[in-house]
Write a protein that holds these residues in place. Sequence first.
Motif, PDB file in Angstrom:
ATOM      1  N   GLY A 257       0.844  -1.091  -0.087  1.00  8.90           N
ATOM      2  CA  GLY A 257      -0.037   0.099   0.052  1.00  8.90           C
ATOM      3  C   GLY A 257       0.953   1.226  -0.001  1.00  8.90           C
TER       4      GLY A 257
ATOM      5  N   GLN B 293      -8.766  10.809   3.096  1.00 10.32           N
ATOM      6  CA  GLN B 293      -8.298   9.606   2.407  1.00 10.32           C
ATOM      7  C   GLN B 293      -9.567   9.197   1.418  1.00 10.32           C
ATOM      8  OE1 GLN B 293      -7.347   7.315   6.237  1.00 10.32           O
ATOM      9  NE2 GLN B 293      -5.264   7.659   5.272  1.00 10.32           N
TER      10      GLN B 293
ATOM     11  N   LYS C 226     -10.005   0.694  -0.642  1.00  7.68           N
ATOM     12  CA  LYS C 226     -10.027  -0.407   0.252  1.00  7.68           C
ATOM     13  C   LYS C 226     -11.702  -0.921   0.423  1.00  7.68           C
ATOM     14  CE  LYS C 226      -6.101  -0.794   2.166  1.00  7.68           C
ATOM     15  NZ  LYS C 226      -5.298  -1.992   1.964  1.00  7.68           N
TER      16      LYS C 226
ATOM     17  N   HIS D 265      -3.436  -0.306  -4.252  1.00 10.75           N
ATOM     18  CA  HIS D 265      -4.280  -1.133  -3.499  1.00 10.75           C
ATOM     19  C   HIS D 265      -5.268  -1.815  -4.342  1.00 10.75           C
ATOM     20  CE1 HIS D 265      -3.203   0.692   0.430  1.00 10.75           C
ATOM     21  NE2 HIS D 265      -3.021   1.867  -0.541  1.00 10.75           N
TER      22      HIS D 265
ATOM     23  N   VAL E 119      -3.308   5.477  -5.792  1.00 15.08           N
ATOM     24  CA  VAL E 119      -3.210   4.741  -4.734  1.00 15.08           C
ATOM     25  C   VAL E 119      -4.268   3.572  -5.051  1.00 15.08           C
ATOM     26  CG1 VAL E 119      -4.821   4.951  -2.587  1.00 15.08           C
ATOM     27  CG2 VAL E 119      -3.308   6.726  -3.014  1.00 15.08           C
TER      28      VAL E 119
ATOM     29  N   LEU F 111       0.138   5.908   0.609  1.00 12.79           N
ATOM     30  CA  LEU F 111      -0.829   7.032   0.711  1.00 12.79           C
ATOM     31  C   LEU F 111      -0.734   7.899   0.126  1.00 12.79           C
ATOM     32  CD1 LEU F 111      -0.982   6.747   4.730  1.00 12.79           C
ATOM     33  CD2 LEU F 111      -2.581   5.732   3.087  1.00 12.79           C
TER      34      LEU F 111
ATOM     35  N   TYR G 263      -7.748   6.356  -0.834  1.00 12.92           N
ATOM     36  CA  TYR G 263      -7.568   5.377  -0.028  1.00 12.92           C
ATOM     37  C   TYR G 263      -8.573   4.398   0.572  1.00 12.92           C
ATOM     38  CZ  TYR G 263      -5.477   2.591   3.842  1.00 12.92           C
ATOM     39  OH  TYR G 263      -5.146   1.538   4.762  1.00 12.92           O
TER      40      TYR G 263
END
Length: 307
Positions: A103, A163, A170, A125, A121, A105, A166
């Motif tokens: 990962g 985020q 996720k 991910h 990102v 950021l 991210y």
Amino acid sequence: MDGKALEGKVIVVTGAGGGLGKEISLALARQGAKVVVNDLGVTLDGKPAADSRAVQVADEITAAGGAALADVGSVADWESTAAMIDRAVSHFGRLDAVVHSAGILRDTIFHKMTPEDFDSVMKVHLYGAFNVSRAAAPHFRKQGSGAFVLMTSSAGLIGSIGQANYASAKLGIVALSRSISMDMGRFGVRSNCIAPHAFSRMIESVPGLSPEEQERYLEKRRRTTRADQVAPLVGYLCSDAAREVSGQVFGARGNEVYLYSQPRPIRTLHRAGGWTLESLSEMLEPALRKSFTPLERTRDVFSWDAI
């Protein structure tokens, strides 16, 4: 983890050069697994690192009497990922599990987020999770077994400030894992997610805190949410003991292991003749407001201390 529950299994771990991935790799090796240690060797912001973290971890495993193979390919690149999986199979003769913990950021408040911030990102991910899973899938299908353990995050499951990239990646990983578990269950293949609470360089840049608050927060996380506390759950999900467990989302936080709920309808409104904008404006909010999910962050939901 006691015993050798993973004896003879071959497991690929991405992002294994440090933090959570490193602790997972070391723990799996102690359980008898042969580990492919993948790490591109970059800093958290994507800049080249001075040394090969993957080689260092692989050397640590072999020095302790285990078996490991270092890989420095990018999981964001399909060709590199496919080559890594092929190399794992040719070197060790088989592949039993894949753990995707790589990962990066690019945290920033949404109205300042650039397309590049979002794309980079997502590539590591979510695309990384697809690449490594898709490359392993034919091998798993052929042998009639295999396990995926994909790292999600409470940032996507619950919410986080600064985020959006991210969190989107996720939560996308959860849907990917669920789809894999349904598509490949007939071949004896399972897929699960873990949302880890573990101190690593990935949380050092969490936005929204003053420097003093950040240091207090990080110092507490160092003590109470260690990466090695997540590793046993990973090992379990890779082992034969979890052969009936698939399509689930787990959390690991300090000495806690928990199961997340997954979205299902919780309230229904029905109106004979259908709905109009006017009738929805009149009825929807009063009827459903008490069941709305509040705009909480992880620390609001996990209001108790990890121990």
